[in-house]
Motif scaffolding. Structure first.
Motif, PDB file in Angstrom:
ATOM      1  N   LYS A  99      41.369  16.790  49.050  1.00  0.00           N
ATOM      2  CA  LYS A  99      40.003  17.201  49.338  1.00  0.00           C
ATOM      3  C   LYS A  99      38.970  17.003  47.831  1.00  0.00           C
ATOM      4  N   ASN A 100      39.534  16.452  46.994  1.00  0.00           N
ATOM      5  CA  ASN A 100      39.139  16.332  45.564  1.00  0.00           C
ATOM      6  C   ASN A 100      38.374  17.769  45.187  1.00  0.00           C
ATOM      7  N   LYS A 101      39.136  18.902  45.240  1.00  0.00           N
ATOM      8  CA  LYS A 101      38.717  20.131  44.933  1.00  0.00           C
ATOM      9  C   LYS A 101      39.221  20.803  43.675  1.00  0.00           C
ATOM     10  N   GLN A 102      38.527  21.379  42.918  1.00  0.00           N
ATOM     11  CA  GLN A 102      38.874  22.007  41.727  1.00  0.00           C
ATOM     12  C   GLN A 102      39.608  23.404  42.262  1.00  0.00           C
ATOM     13  N   VAL A 103      40.512  23.789  41.450  1.00  0.00           N
ATOM     14  CA  VAL A 103      41.145  25.086  41.984  1.00  0.00           C
ATOM     15  C   VAL A 103      41.390  26.159  40.826  1.00  0.00           C
ATOM     16  N   LEU A 104      40.872  27.373  41.243  1.00  0.00           N
ATOM     17  CA  LEU A 104      40.880  28.187  40.032  1.00  0.00           C
ATOM     18  C   LEU A 104      41.442  29.287  40.481  1.00  0.00           C
ATOM     19  N   MET A 105      42.648  29.863  39.584  1.00  0.00           N
ATOM     20  CA  MET A 105      43.272  31.034  39.975  1.00  0.00           C
ATOM     21  C   MET A 105      42.964  32.184  39.000  1.00  0.00           C
ATOM     22  N   PHE A 106      42.673  33.421  39.594  1.00  0.00           N
ATOM     23  CA  PHE A 106      42.368  34.717  39.256  1.00  0.00           C
ATOM     24  C   PHE A 106      43.341  35.527  39.384  1.00  0.00           C
ATOM     25  N   VAL A 107      43.979  36.085  38.198  1.00  0.00           N
ATOM     26  CA  VAL A 107      45.130  36.987  38.422  1.00  0.00           C
ATOM     27  C   VAL A 107      44.519  38.547  38.231  1.00  0.00           C
ATOM     28  N   GLU A 108      45.196  39.301  39.101  1.00  0.00           N
ATOM     29  CA  GLU A 108      44.782  40.532  38.920  1.00  0.00           C
ATOM     30  C   GLU A 108      45.636  41.384  38.318  1.00  0.00           C
ATOM     31  N   ASP A 109      46.492  42.390  38.840  1.00  0.00           N
ATOM     32  CA  ASP A 109      47.385  43.213  38.101  1.00  0.00           C
ATOM     33  C   ASP A 109      48.592  42.168  37.599  1.00  0.00           C
TER      34      ASP A 109
ATOM     35  N   ILE B  73      53.148  29.889  41.677  1.00  0.00           N
ATOM     36  CA  ILE B  73      51.743  29.763  42.316  1.00  0.00           C
ATOM     37  C   ILE B  73      50.609  29.688  41.544  1.00  0.00           C
ATOM     38  N   ALA B  74      50.324  30.612  40.490  1.00  0.00           N
ATOM     39  CA  ALA B  74      49.515  30.304  39.935  1.00  0.00           C
ATOM     40  C   ALA B  74      49.142  28.942  39.094  1.00  0.00           C
ATOM     41  N   VAL B  75      50.085  28.276  38.843  1.00  0.00           N
ATOM     42  CA  VAL B  75      50.044  26.960  37.891  1.00  0.00           C
ATOM     43  C   VAL B  75      49.697  26.011  38.735  1.00  0.00           C
ATOM     44  N   ALA B  76      49.627  26.237  40.093  1.00  0.00           N
ATOM     45  CA  ALA B  76      48.827  25.443  41.134  1.00  0.00           C
ATOM     46  C   ALA B  76      47.384  25.250  40.625  1.00  0.00           C
ATOM     47  N   GLY B  77      46.832  26.317  39.750  1.00  0.00           N
ATOM     48  CA  GLY B  77      45.199  26.169  39.573  1.00  0.00           C
ATOM     49  C   GLY B  77      44.959  25.377  38.297  1.00  0.00           C
TER      50      GLY B  77
END
Length: 289
Positions: A89-99, A108-112
């Motif tokens: 889909k040509n999308k940027q992926v942003l991962m936001f870590v909570e706790d 999973i986070a490194v998919a960002g």
């Protein structure tokens, strides 16, 4: 379509808001799961992930992650689905870590394309762990005899009711090393030159968000709302993506509906849930949560 319709409207009526779909990946990572013990797996997350990437006009998809880890297989499957859709889909992926984004949660986070965390978030734990209990002495005390019949000399490997065997432990360690190396290779592939040369990086240790930046495990500190508005404008709107709901408002299962459970099914699920809950509690407790 939305973009085309927006262009057809008078300039004064056009919406300038950027909508960013948001997916929450919160919980332990385990195959299966049920009403009594929801968990993260490809089956439980694929629908919302694909729905988020279906937002044609969205420049990015944001993920809120809060997981102490769990199944390495399910972690990698979720990771791969996110990366496949990002490329498609040509999308940027942003991962936001909570706790916490630890172990499988960090996988999973490194998919960002970028990982953003709070200064006090817990990040890392790049390793593999197996845990169980042993009951051979208890069996003797209560006078119970263990009887196991196998076809294949290694079918009863790591039987908790028998003393440990050196060969069994060596086989398990070899398996863990293979899985660990897969994890390490994935992190190196995704984080690349951002990773610092630190001897503790892949030992299973974990760090605060502040220290994680120094090690190259994450890219910056911040929270989702502030970062997205900073990047895409003050009018940016966050759209939480949830499971589709059925005719009467209930969340649908993987195949579109939930079959009613019988009393024995409920009892079995509850009993299984107690064991799983203990395992889940242990995963969170490793990080003081």
């Amino acid at each position: 379509m939305k973009r085309l319709l927006n262009r057809l409207l008078p300039k004064s009526m056009r919406s300038e808001a950027v909508i960013i779909p948001v997916v929450r990946l919160h919980g332990t990572i385990m195959p299966g799961g049920n009403q009594f013990r929801p968990s993260l797996s490809l089956a439980s997350t694929a629908g919302v992930i694909e729905k988020a990437f279906a937002f044609t006009d969205a420049p990015a998809v944001a993920f809120s992650i809060n997981s102490p880890g769990g199944s390495p297989v399910q972690s990698r499957l979720i990771y791969k689905r996110i990366r496949d859709l990002a490329a498609e889909k040509n999308k940027q992926v942003l991962m936001f870590v909570e706790d916490v984004a630890a172990s499988g949660g960090y996988m999973i986070a490194v998919a960002g394309d970028e990982i953003i965390a709070d200064p006090s978030s817990i990040v890392g734990s790049i390793g593999v762990i197996s845990a169980s209990f042993g009951f051979p002495e208890l069996m003797k005390k209560i006078g119970v005899e263990r009887r196991v019949y196998t076809a294949g000399q290694n079918k009863s490997v790591l039987d908790p009711f028998r003393p440990e065997k050196k060969d069994d432990i060596e086989r398990l360690k070899a398996l863990q090393l293979d899985v660990h190396q897969t994890f390490i290779d994935l992190v190196k592939e995704r984080r690349g030159a951002r990773l610092k040369d630190d001897p503790d990086l892949f030992t299973g240790l974990f760090w605060s968000g502040t220290r994680a930046i120094e090690l190259g495990l994450i890219d910056r500190l911040g929270d989702m709302r502030s970062v997205l508005k900073e990047r895409f404008g003050e009018k940016t709107q966050l759209r939480l993506i949830t499971q589709p709901r059925g005719l009467f408002g209930r969340k649908l299962g993987v195949f579109g509906s939930r079959a009613s459970l019988s009393a024995p099914d409920i009892a079995a699920a509850a009993a299984s849930g107690l064991v799983d809950a203990a395992e889940e509690r242990a995963l969170w407790a490793r990080f003081g949560l």
